[in-house]
Motif scaffolding. Structure first.
Motif, PDB file in Angstrom:
ATOM      1  N   ALA A   1       3.518   3.116   5.734  1.00  0.00           N
ATOM      2  CA  ALA A   1       3.161   1.829   5.118  1.00  0.00           C
ATOM      3  C   ALA A   1       4.413   1.007   4.902  1.00  0.00           C
ATOM      4  O   ALA A   1       4.932   0.892   3.783  1.00  0.00           O
ATOM      5  CB  ALA A   1       2.420   2.063   3.804  1.00  0.00           C
ATOM      6  N   THR A   2       4.934   0.422   5.979  1.00  0.00           N
ATOM      7  CA  THR A   2       6.145  -0.385   5.859  1.00  0.00           C
ATOM      8  C   THR A   2       5.777  -1.809   5.428  1.00  0.00           C
ATOM      9  O   THR A   2       4.722  -2.328   5.828  1.00  0.00           O
ATOM     10  CB  THR A   2       6.907  -0.443   7.190  1.00  0.00           C
ATOM     11  N   PRO A   3       6.613  -2.456   4.636  1.00  0.00           N
ATOM     12  CA  PRO A   3       6.310  -3.826   4.201  1.00  0.00           C
ATOM     13  C   PRO A   3       6.058  -4.773   5.366  1.00  0.00           C
ATOM     14  O   PRO A   3       5.167  -5.620   5.296  1.00  0.00           O
ATOM     15  CB  PRO A   3       7.554  -4.228   3.401  1.00  0.00           C
ATOM     16  N   ALA A   4       6.820  -4.646   6.444  1.00  0.00           N
ATOM     17  CA  ALA A   4       6.650  -5.563   7.578  1.00  0.00           C
ATOM     18  C   ALA A   4       5.279  -5.390   8.221  1.00  0.00           C
ATOM     19  O   ALA A   4       4.606  -6.383   8.553  1.00  0.00           O
ATOM     20  CB  ALA A   4       7.754  -5.322   8.603  1.00  0.00           C
ATOM     21  N   ASN A   5       4.840  -4.132   8.412  1.00  0.00           N
ATOM     22  CA  ASN A   5       3.536  -3.905   9.035  1.00  0.00           C
ATOM     23  C   ASN A   5       2.397  -4.372   8.137  1.00  0.00           C
ATOM     24  O   ASN A   5       1.409  -4.955   8.602  1.00  0.00           O
ATOM     25  CB  ASN A   5       3.364  -2.424   9.357  1.00  0.00           C
ATOM     26  N   LEU A   6       2.523  -4.109   6.838  1.00  0.00           N
ATOM     27  CA  LEU A   6       1.470  -4.527   5.910  1.00  0.00           C
ATOM     28  C   LEU A   6       1.377  -6.048   5.840  1.00  0.00           C
ATOM     29  O   LEU A   6       0.284  -6.611   5.777  1.00  0.00           O
ATOM     30  CB  LEU A   6       1.740  -3.942   4.523  1.00  0.00           C
ATOM     31  N   GLU A   7       2.513  -6.715   5.835  1.00  0.00           N
ATOM     32  CA  GLU A   7       2.484  -8.177   5.809  1.00  0.00           C
ATOM     33  C   GLU A   7       1.858  -8.730   7.078  1.00  0.00           C
ATOM     34  O   GLU A   7       1.038  -9.667   7.025  1.00  0.00           O
ATOM     35  CB  GLU A   7       3.902  -8.743   5.635  1.00  0.00           C
ATOM     36  N   ALA A   8       2.227  -8.167   8.212  1.00  0.00           N
ATOM     37  CA  ALA A   8       1.635  -8.628   9.480  1.00  0.00           C
ATOM     38  C   ALA A   8       0.131  -8.421   9.464  1.00  0.00           C
ATOM     39  O   ALA A   8      -0.639  -9.280   9.919  1.00  0.00           O
ATOM     40  CB  ALA A   8       2.272  -7.882  10.651  1.00  0.00           C
ATOM     41  N   ALA A   9      -0.315  -7.278   8.915  1.00  0.00           N
ATOM     42  CA  ALA A   9      -1.745  -6.992   8.862  1.00  0.00           C
ATOM     43  C   ALA A   9      -2.475  -7.971   7.959  1.00  0.00           C
ATOM     44  O   ALA A   9      -3.562  -8.460   8.297  1.00  0.00           O
ATOM     45  CB  ALA A   9      -1.961  -5.563   8.371  1.00  0.00           C
TER      46      ALA A   9
ATOM     47  N   ALA B   1       0.868  -1.182   0.000  1.00  0.00           N
ATOM     48  CA  ALA B   1       0.000   0.000   0.000  1.00  0.00           C
ATOM     49  C   ALA B   1       0.896   1.220   0.000  1.00  0.00           C
ATOM     50  O   ALA B   1       2.038   1.178   0.498  1.00  0.00           O
ATOM     51  CB  ALA B   1      -0.924   0.011   1.218  1.00  0.00           C
ATOM     52  N   THR B   2       0.417   2.319  -0.562  1.00  0.00           N
ATOM     53  CA  THR B   2       1.160   3.575  -0.472  1.00  0.00           C
ATOM     54  C   THR B   2       0.828   4.315   0.817  1.00  0.00           C
ATOM     55  O   THR B   2       1.633   5.085   1.324  1.00  0.00           O
ATOM     56  CB  THR B   2       0.860   4.477  -1.677  1.00  0.00           C
ATOM     57  N   SER B   3      -0.386   4.088   1.330  1.00  0.00           N
ATOM     58  CA  SER B   3      -0.760   4.634   2.631  1.00  0.00           C
ATOM     59  C   SER B   3      -1.861   3.768   3.218  1.00  0.00           C
ATOM     60  O   SER B   3      -2.588   3.084   2.487  1.00  0.00           O
ATOM     61  CB  SER B   3      -1.233   6.091   2.518  1.00  0.00           C
ATOM     62  N   TRP B   4      -1.970   3.772   4.543  1.00  0.00           N
ATOM     63  CA  TRP B   4      -2.998   2.988   5.233  1.00  0.00           C
ATOM     64  C   TRP B   4      -3.192   3.564   6.629  1.00  0.00           C
ATOM     65  O   TRP B   4      -2.345   4.326   7.117  1.00  0.00           O
ATOM     66  CB  TRP B   4      -2.620   1.512   5.250  1.00  0.00           C
ATOM     67  N   PRO B   5      -4.294   3.240   7.302  1.00  0.00           N
ATOM     68  CA  PRO B   5      -4.555   3.810   8.628  1.00  0.00           C
ATOM     69  C   PRO B   5      -3.971   3.001   9.782  1.00  0.00           C
ATOM     70  O   PRO B   5      -4.307   3.265  10.946  1.00  0.00           O
ATOM     71  CB  PRO B   5      -6.078   3.818   8.688  1.00  0.00           C
ATOM     72  N   GLY B   6      -3.134   1.999   9.455  1.00  0.00           N
ATOM     73  CA  GLY B   6      -2.641   1.122  10.512  1.00  0.00           C
ATOM     74  C   GLY B   6      -3.670   0.097  10.933  1.00  0.00           C
ATOM     75  O   GLY B   6      -3.537  -0.551  11.975  1.00  0.00           O
ATOM     76  N   VAL B   7      -4.705  -0.083  10.103  1.00  0.00           N
ATOM     77  CA  VAL B   7      -5.820  -0.987  10.413  1.00  0.00           C
ATOM     78  C   VAL B   7      -6.089  -1.864   9.194  1.00  0.00           C
ATOM     79  O   VAL B   7      -6.007  -1.393   8.058  1.00  0.00           O
ATOM     80  CB  VAL B   7      -7.099  -0.189  10.763  1.00  0.00           C
TER      81      VAL B   7
END
Length: 492
Positions: A216-224, A112-118
């Motif tokens: 939008a870090t790859p690690a956070n997006l993958e965990a999500a 993602a280029t941006s996300w709300p952390g959710v």
């Protein structure tokens, strides 16, 4: 942004390779590819001439969908948005075997280029909060049910943002797979990005939450994503003991998954696999897009149950309807030439060569007679051989929306075997228009794929998959492996 630059650079490099196409912008390339895909499908896809309800979706979308997609082409401004528009047109046919895929490294699932952390998940008919990035303040809690975004009912918001572009939201499997992206900005200029305000139900109350962009870090997006959709791990083929019974992991049907070693493991543990304690065959995430996927699934069944036992329980092929066009004939002629030029294939698979020769001859006869279609008989059903069932215990076959293509063919066999129950979640679906033609589109960085023959007598209907029977559907968190295993253990 680095990945976007990489993808766009790859797209431009491929456009240069196309011979002057780089002078055109992405919008022009999109229009060119859409028209080429439309023309190829209209000229060669069986649904254009096969009568009945199975073809209605194709015929209603082929022209109207082209105009719809062309109307969006002006917004295409990158290789990734080109891929989105191609996917939109292909998904509009509601035929899982029609696809337009990029020939460069496209957007992965953890992007993602941006996300709300959710992130959200599609569970039991609702979008629910499945992940909140640690440290994000003012976010809705886990389990909150999404009701509206930007004052738009969530069903309408999801359809506008996800349907066609990310998947086919008329299917349960794609609702599950695409749900994490509902609140993310995936760099698709044809849809809205991250919403600003969404309403969530928390218990009996509803309240608005203002969503704030997060890194939008790859690690956070993958965990999500992994917290929202079951995603197979690194080891996709294995056998382990769970609660005293074998659990056979078949979380991939890809050619490079390591089949020789896995089948050797299966054969070395046959006594245990066939024991009275029963076993689990785990087909979650088993994408069956590989040309050999069905044979891999059948190979597993034949090893566990023996070919003598399974042969009479395999679904009959029935009749196959071919659309008689020069391009479809050429596919079989090219296939026949490859077969005949391979000495080993000639030696080991002479009946397949004879069958293909008969198909090419039937094409020639139909084309000479001006026929639009012709029909060839498939493999008939085989009488019961009387072989005893070597598997003594109950078998649970665990599935989810990741089971697609050849995985569904495998279920066509497994569900016919005694003492087998299907459990988990709804699988993907596939159409009766099978065996893919793959055609490079003019831009040189998108491939059109479609089924060039119709299995009109398939016992599993068009665009149908499998849904576990009542009491065998898992309603919990599919990413909680401990919960899934405990639930499956209770089925024995």
């Amino acid at each position: 942004m680095q990945r976007l630059l990489t993808a766009s650079a790859a797209a431009l490099a491929l456009a240069f390779a196309a011979g002057g196409a780089s002078a055109q912008n992405f919008s022009d390339l999109a229009r060119q590819d859409l028209q080429a895909a439309h023309d190829a499908l209209k000229a060669n896809h069986p649904a254009a001439v096969v009568p009945g309800a199975v073809s209605e979706g194709f015929r209603s979308w082929i022209d109207a969908g082209l105009q719809d997609a062309l109307g969006k082409a002006g917004q295409v401004n990158s290789g990734d948005s080109h891929a989105y528009l191609m996917r939109y047109y292909a998904n509009g046919f509601r035929d899982a075997n029609i696809a337009i895929r990029p020939t460069f490294e496209g957007l992965g699932p953890f992007f993602a280029t941006s996300w709300p952390g959710v992130a959200t998940a599609w569970r039991n008919g609702e979008y629910v909060v499945s992940y909140v990035q640690p440290g994000v303040r003012g976010a809705p809690p886990l389990g909150a049910v999404l009701k509206t975004c930007n004052v738009q009912p969530i069903a309408d918001f999801a359809k506008a943002k996800l349907d066609g572009f990310e998947g086919d939201l008329t299917t349960e499997a794609d609702r599950v797979r695409t749900a994490p992206y509902l609140l993310w900005n995936r760099n698709n200029p044809m849809v809205s990005g991250m919403p600003s305000v969404c309403e969530f139900a928390v218990g009996r109350r509803t309240r608005d939450y203002t969503l704030t962009p997060q890194p939008a870090t790859p690690a956070n997006l993958e965990a999500a994503y992994r917290a929202s959709v079951f995603t197979p791990g690194a080891t996709k083929l294995a056998i382990e003991q769970v609660d005293g019974r074998p659990w056979v992991h078949v979380n991939s049907l890809a050619d490079d998954a390591g089949w020789d070693a896995f089948f050797a493991q299966v054969e070395s543990q046959l006594t245990t696999l066939r024991g009275s304690q029963g076993l689990v065959i785990d087909l979650r995430g088993a994408n069956g897009a590989s040309v050999n996927a069905t044979s891999r699934g059948y190979g597993l069944a034949n090893r566990i149950w023996t070919p003598e036992f399974t042969v009479s329980r395999q679904p009959e092929a029935g009749q196959i309807t071919y659309r008689a066009t020069p391009a479809n004939r050429q596919w079989f002629a090219d296939t026949l030439n490859r077969m005949q030029s391979d000495p080993r294939f000639v030696q080991e698979s002479a009946p397949v060569i004879e069958q293909t020769q008969a198909i090419v001859a039937a094409f020639d006869a139909a084309l000479a007679a001006g026929q639009q279609t012709f029909v060839m008989p498939g493999r008939p059903s085989i009488a019961d051989t009387g072989a005893a069932n070597p598997v003594q215990g109950p078998v649970v076959v665990l599935v989810d929306g990741g089971c697609s293509g050849g995985c569904l063919d495998t279920l066509d066999l497994l569900t016919r075997l005694p003492n087998v129950r299907l459990a988990g979640a709804a699988t993907a679906v596939d159409s009766i228009f099978i065996e893919p033609t793959v055609q490079r589109l003019p831009s040189n960085y998108a491939d059109l794929s479609y089924g060039h023959k119709a299995w009109t007598t398939r016992q599993r209907g068009n665009n149908q998959g499998y849904v576990p029977a009542q009491g065998l559907g898992f309603t919990g968190n599919p990413t909680d492996e401990a919960a899934v295993r405990a639930w499956v253990g209770g089925l024995f």
